[in-house]
Design an enzyme around this catalytic site. Structure first.
Site, PDB file in Angstrom:
ATOM      1  N   LYS A 107       1.008   4.116  -3.091  1.00 22.40           N
ATOM      2  CA  LYS A 107       0.680   5.526  -2.879  1.00 22.40           C
ATOM      3  C   LYS A 107       1.892   6.426  -3.157  1.00 22.40           C
ATOM      4  O   LYS A 107       1.734   7.562  -3.624  1.00 22.40           O
ATOM      5  CB  LYS A 107       0.147   5.735  -1.471  1.00 22.40           C
TER       6      LYS A 107
ATOM      7  N   TYR B   1       0.835  -1.203   0.000  1.00 25.60           N
ATOM      8  CA  TYR B   1       0.000   0.000   0.000  1.00 25.60           C
ATOM      9  C   TYR B   1       0.868   1.252   0.000  1.00 25.60           C
ATOM     10  O   TYR B   1       0.632   2.177  -0.789  1.00 25.60           O
ATOM     11  CB  TYR B   1      -0.926  -0.011   1.218  1.00 25.60           C
TER      12      TYR B   1
END
Length: 246
Positions: free
Chosen positions: A155, A151
């Site tokens: 990002k 994650y």
């Protein structure tokens, strides 16, 4: 500060729940014509029931060809404002990350943003009226978080994608920025962080001492989409109560 999107057409991905849903509804209240995109038909049906003027599009953005067919300029019409909100998150320790989870996360969190933005920006460029794009990123792009290997990486990639988009599309008066929230009290956020002990591990690192509400993120998105931020391009705007400042 009053913001109006009268006469503008907006597209919001991941609009079925949480930040995406609230953003779509806020854009309607500000006068925009809104196309809401998500892969879950039931969420779209309930959204349209709540706001009948919203145009629903049901498509899995991880499917490149299906997205092409659903979101072409000649299908959804001219788009002036784009919010890339759709994302997925599956937490795994670094040593347990699987190739399947890596591919799935990058496909939705990065590749789909690239693709949807290409489709929309080509139309913006051809019409010559400019536009605004906001990508929903995260504080996880700039700070390592336990069990967030993939994650955090997606990002971080999204933040750099935002900057390159801003660089290359700026000549066409298309502005591109990201919003980078801390934990947000969506339905999922409340469920995941309802345990006070767990919540304190994060809120203790936030100078304001609390998580973000959905409206905190939506208001930042509306600002970055609006003419009030006409000279703001290529920024990553933390909505984190000061988490990244410490």
């Amino acid at each position: 500060m009053e913001i109006s999107f009268a006469g503008k057409r907006a597209l919001v991905t991941g609009a079925g729940k949480g930040i995406g849903r609230a953003t779509a509804l806020a854009l309607v209240r500000c006068g925009a014509e809104v196309t809401a995109v998500t892969r879950t038909r039931a969420d779209l049906d309930s959204l349209v029931l709540e706001c009948p003027s919203i145009r629903p599009v049901c498509v899995d953005l991880a499917d490149w060809d299906a997205t092409d067919a659903a979101l072409r300029d000649d299908v959804v019409g001219p788009i002036d404002l784009l919010v890339n909100n759709a994302a997925c998150a599956s937490l795994q320790p670094f040593l347990e990350v699987t190739p399947e989870e890596f591919d799935r996360s990058f496909s939705v969190n990065v590749k789909a943003v690239l693709h949807v933005s290409q489709l929309v920006a080509r139309g913006m460029r051809s019409r010559g009226r400019g536009g605004a794009i906001v990508n929903i990123s995260s504080q996880a792009s700039k700070c390592a978080l336990q069990d967030h290997t993939v994650y955090c990486a997606t990002k971080a990639a999204l933040d750099m994608l935002t900057k390159v988009m801003a660089l290359e599309l700026g000549a066409h008066q298309i502005r591109v920025n990201s919003v980078n929230p801390t934990v947000v009290m969506t339905e999922m956020g409340r469920l995941g962080w309802s345990d006070p002990a767990k919540a304190r591990t994060m809120t203790s690192r936030i100078p304001l001492g609390r998580f973000a509400e959905v409206e905190d993120v939506v208001n930042s998105v509306l600002f970055l989409l609006s003419d009030k931020s006409a000279m703001t391009n290529g920024v990553a705007l933390p909505v984190d109560g000061g988490f990244l400042a410490c």
